[in-house]
Structure formats: structure tokens, C-alpha cells
Design a protein around this motif. Structure first.
Motif, PDB file in Angstrom:
ATOM      1  N   UNK A   1       0.840  -1.198   0.000  1.00  0.00           N
ATOM      2  CA  UNK A   1       0.000   0.000   0.000  1.00  0.00           C
ATOM      3  C   UNK A   1       0.877   1.251   0.000  1.00  0.00           C
ATOM      4  N   UNK A   2       0.444   2.253  -0.740  1.00  0.00           N
ATOM      5  CA  UNK A   2       1.159   3.519  -0.782  1.00  0.00           C
ATOM      6  C   UNK A   2       0.448   4.532   0.104  1.00  0.00           C
ATOM      7  N   UNK A   3       1.222   5.197   0.951  1.00  0.00           N
ATOM      8  CA  UNK A   3       0.647   6.128   1.917  1.00  0.00           C
ATOM      9  C   UNK A   3       1.437   7.429   1.913  1.00  0.00           C
ATOM     10  N   UNK A   4       0.735   8.553   1.860  1.00  0.00           N
ATOM     11  CA  UNK A   4       1.358   9.861   2.036  1.00  0.00           C
ATOM     12  C   UNK A   4       1.395  10.181   3.524  1.00  0.00           C
ATOM     13  N   UNK A   5       2.524  10.701   4.005  1.00  0.00           N
ATOM     14  CA  UNK A   5       2.680  11.126   5.396  1.00  0.00           C
ATOM     15  C   UNK A   5       2.965  12.610   5.439  1.00  0.00           C
ATOM     16  N   UNK A   6       2.235  13.344   6.279  1.00  0.00           N
ATOM     17  CA  UNK A   6       2.413  14.783   6.431  1.00  0.00           C
ATOM     18  C   UNK A   6       2.439  15.138   7.908  1.00  0.00           C
ATOM     19  N   UNK A   7       3.249  16.130   8.267  1.00  0.00           N
ATOM     20  CA  UNK A   7       3.230  16.641   9.643  1.00  0.00           C
ATOM     21  C   UNK A   7       3.802  18.050   9.683  1.00  0.00           C
ATOM     22  N   UNK A   8       3.076  18.949  10.366  1.00  0.00           N
ATOM     23  CA  UNK A   8       3.553  20.325  10.581  1.00  0.00           C
ATOM     24  C   UNK A   8       3.331  20.734  12.034  1.00  0.00           C
ATOM     25  N   UNK A   9       3.364  19.767  12.946  1.00  0.00           N
ATOM     26  CA  UNK A   9       3.084  20.055  14.355  1.00  0.00           C
ATOM     27  C   UNK A   9       4.288  20.604  15.109  1.00  0.00           C
ATOM     28  N   UNK A  10       5.478  20.495  14.503  1.00  0.00           N
ATOM     29  CA  UNK A  10       6.721  20.961  15.122  1.00  0.00           C
ATOM     30  C   UNK A  10       7.396  21.938  14.164  1.00  0.00           C
ATOM     31  N   UNK A  11       8.574  22.473  14.478  1.00  0.00           N
ATOM     32  CA  UNK A  11       9.276  23.319  13.509  1.00  0.00           C
ATOM     33  C   UNK A  11       9.665  22.597  12.226  1.00  0.00           C
ATOM     34  N   UNK A  12       9.590  21.275  12.201  1.00  0.00           N
ATOM     35  CA  UNK A  12       9.921  20.508  11.005  1.00  0.00           C
ATOM     36  C   UNK A  12       8.716  20.410  10.083  1.00  0.00           C
ATOM     37  N   UNK A  13       8.947  20.637   8.803  1.00  0.00           N
ATOM     38  CA  UNK A  13       7.927  20.456   7.768  1.00  0.00           C
ATOM     39  C   UNK A  13       8.188  19.095   7.138  1.00  0.00           C
ATOM     40  N   UNK A  14       7.273  18.151   7.340  1.00  0.00           N
ATOM     41  CA  UNK A  14       7.515  16.758   6.975  1.00  0.00           C
ATOM     42  C   UNK A  14       6.533  16.282   5.916  1.00  0.00           C
ATOM     43  N   UNK A  15       7.071  15.697   4.839  1.00  0.00           N
ATOM     44  CA  UNK A  15       6.253  15.061   3.809  1.00  0.00           C
ATOM     45  C   UNK A  15       6.972  13.810   3.340  1.00  0.00           C
ATOM     46  N   UNK A  16       6.228  12.731   3.130  1.00  0.00           N
ATOM     47  CA  UNK A  16       6.862  11.501   2.697  1.00  0.00           C
ATOM     48  C   UNK A  16       5.901  10.602   1.948  1.00  0.00           C
ATOM     49  N   UNK A  17       6.465   9.734   1.126  1.00  0.00           N
ATOM     50  CA  UNK A  17       5.718   8.676   0.455  1.00  0.00           C
ATOM     51  C   UNK A  17       6.226   7.362   1.020  1.00  0.00           C
ATOM     52  N   UNK A  18       5.324   6.596   1.611  1.00  0.00           N
ATOM     53  CA  UNK A  18       5.709   5.413   2.380  1.00  0.00           C
ATOM     54  C   UNK A  18       4.993   4.184   1.837  1.00  0.00           C
ATOM     55  N   UNK A  19       5.720   3.088   1.740  1.00  0.00           N
ATOM     56  CA  UNK A  19       5.129   1.808   1.386  1.00  0.00           C
ATOM     57  C   UNK A  19       4.815   1.062   2.681  1.00  0.00           C
ATOM     58  N   UNK A  20       3.573   0.676   2.849  1.00  0.00           N
ATOM     59  CA  UNK A  20       3.132   0.007   4.069  1.00  0.00           C
ATOM     60  C   UNK A  20       2.854  -1.460   3.765  1.00  0.00           C
ATOM     61  N   UNK A  21       3.642  -2.323   4.360  1.00  0.00           N
ATOM     62  CA  UNK A  21       3.465  -3.763   4.198  1.00  0.00           C
ATOM     63  C   UNK A  21       2.904  -4.348   5.496  1.00  0.00           C
ATOM     64  N   UNK A  22       3.075  -5.638   5.694  1.00  0.00           N
ATOM     65  CA  UNK A  22       2.513  -6.301   6.870  1.00  0.00           C
ATOM     66  C   UNK A  22       3.404  -6.185   8.105  1.00  0.00           C
ATOM     67  N   UNK A  23       4.596  -5.627   7.948  1.00  0.00           N
ATOM     68  CA  UNK A  23       5.518  -5.558   9.076  1.00  0.00           C
ATOM     69  C   UNK A  23       5.732  -4.106   9.509  1.00  0.00           C
TER      70      UNK A  23
END
Length: 234
Positions: free
Chosen positions: A1-23
């Protein structure tokens, strides 16, 4: 599965494309830029970069996971609104997760852990964590809270915490007698890990509600006092 990850809760601006498997989640591409004044300017370009680097388009993504805080009002809402807009445009489910949980998920070991991030006003956002569950996520021992650092020893009594992670760990962990460990900021893999079980199961996401833990600094002005209203009449 392909998942986008985003976060702006801290001073870091975070964006990522993540592959989610069973582990455990595996990052295909990510951008993490520490700039507390540029969440709005950087988040979307970083997301486009990771999609291009990962060789995928928004329509191929199975889910979006976004850090819901706790975090300062202005920065946090950038990530939440962006995730909501992307989900609406693409018909993709959006899963909110605790940003503190995301940091804890990427620490090493299983010893009790404290996660600390900057809440401004001489306070910190924090939560304590124990052993690991599925996808490497740690069990949360306390609910996320906001306190002054000097209040934490009392809050942590009986939890046997030995280390601290998060952006504020380096500043406050020595005074608490704790070892400082990585990471300092939420990573795409950690963000996706927290929602991993829900995403794989196809569960309905929880509502996209930001976790502020206190009222924002800015507030709408109230109605004028009666004496002021009277003076304004002609």
C-alpha cells in the motif's frame, strides 16, 4: 500500500511517500525541513517532490496519514488542512495520528520513554511510552499533555522513564536525569506506523480534529461593551 505522510506540528515540515506492508513502513521518498516559519510555503512543494522521486501520482495513493498534534495552532493547521484537501480531491481516506506517538514509534529499544516537543510559553507537549505493539508503535502510558518542564518529575512518578526523544529532549532531559535519544521530529515512517493497523484494515478514519491542548493565542474580539455602543449612537 502507498501512503502519504504529512506533519507540521513541530518546527519541522515533513512530507513523505511510504510503502506500508505487513511488518513495518518503508519510506520511498521523504523531505523533512526544519523551518518554523515556512510550513505553508514548503509543505506542498515537498509533497510534490516526494511523489516525483517515488515515481507515483496522487491518484495511486491508498491513504493519507497526518500528524494531528499536539502543536502550535498556526503551524499545525497547515498540515491538517492540506491533508483534508488532498483527501477530498482524490477520494482518499485521511487518518489523523498523534505526532508524539509518531516520534515514539521510531525510537530504539523498549524501555519506558518520554517524548517532549516545544509548546512555547516555557511549556512542553509530552507523553510517556512503554513497550511496542504492531508496526513498531509504542504503548502510550499517559495521555498527551502540556506542562512546564519543572512539573514533569511529579507527572512521571512510577513510570520508570529512562530516556527522552523529541525536539525539546536535548534541552530538558538532562535536568530530568534522562538520556537523550533520536528522533527529534516526526518521520514519515513513524507517522504511517501509528495508523498502520487502521490503514491495512481499511478502517474508517477518526475525525480530523487538531490536538491543541490549549486555546490559541489569537481570539475573535467580543461584542462592544454597552457604554461603548451607547457612545457610538447618533
Amino acid at each position: 500500500m502507498l501512503v502519504i505522510a504529512l506533519d507540521t506540528s513541530t518546527p519541522a515540515v515533513t512530507a513523505g511517500l511510504v510503502e506500508l506492508a505487513d511488518t513495518r513502513p518503508h519510506s520511498l521518498a521523504e523531505r523533512v525541513t526544519v523551518n518554523p516559519r515556512a510550513h505553508g510555503e514548503l509543505l506542498t512543494p515537498q509533497l510534490l517532490d516526494v511523489l516525483a522521486e517515488g515515481g507515483h501520482q496522487l491518484g495511486e495513493v491508498d491513504a493519507i496519514v497526518v500528524g494531528a498534534g499536539p502543536g502550535p495552532f498556526t503551524g499545525l493547521r497547515v498540515g491538517m488542512v492540506t491533508a483534508a484537501a488532498l483527501g477530498h480531491a482524490s477520494g482518499t481516506r485521511v487518518y489523523p495520528v498523534s505526532s508524539l506517538d509518531a516520534i515514539a514509534a521510531r525510537t530504539e529499544g523498549d524501555s519506558p520513554l518520554l517524548v517532549l516537543t516545544d509548546a512555547r510559553r516555557s511549556e512542553v507537549y509530552w507523553a510517556a511510552y512503554g513497550s511496542r505493539k504492531s508496526y513498531g508503535v509504542r504503548e502510550r502510558l499517559t495521555e498527551p499533555a502540556v506542562d512546564r518542564p519543572e512539573e514533569l518529575p511529579t507527572r512521571l512518578e512510577g513510570l520508570h522513564v529512562r530516556a527522552a526523544a523529541g525536539e525539546s529532549a536535548a534541552l530538558h532531559a538532562p535536568d530530568l536525569g534522562l538520556e537523550v535519544v533520536e528522533p527529534a521530529y516526526p518521520s514519515p515512517e513513524g507517522i504511517v506506523a501509528v495508523a498502520g493497523a487502521e490503514v491495512v484494515a481499511g478502517a474508517d478514519p477518526r475525525p480530523l480534529v487538531p490536538m491543541y491542548l490549549r486555546r490559541p493565542d489569537a481570539a475573535a474580539p467580543g461584542p462592544p461593551k454597552s457604554v461603548t455602543a451607547e457612545r457610538g449612537r447618533t
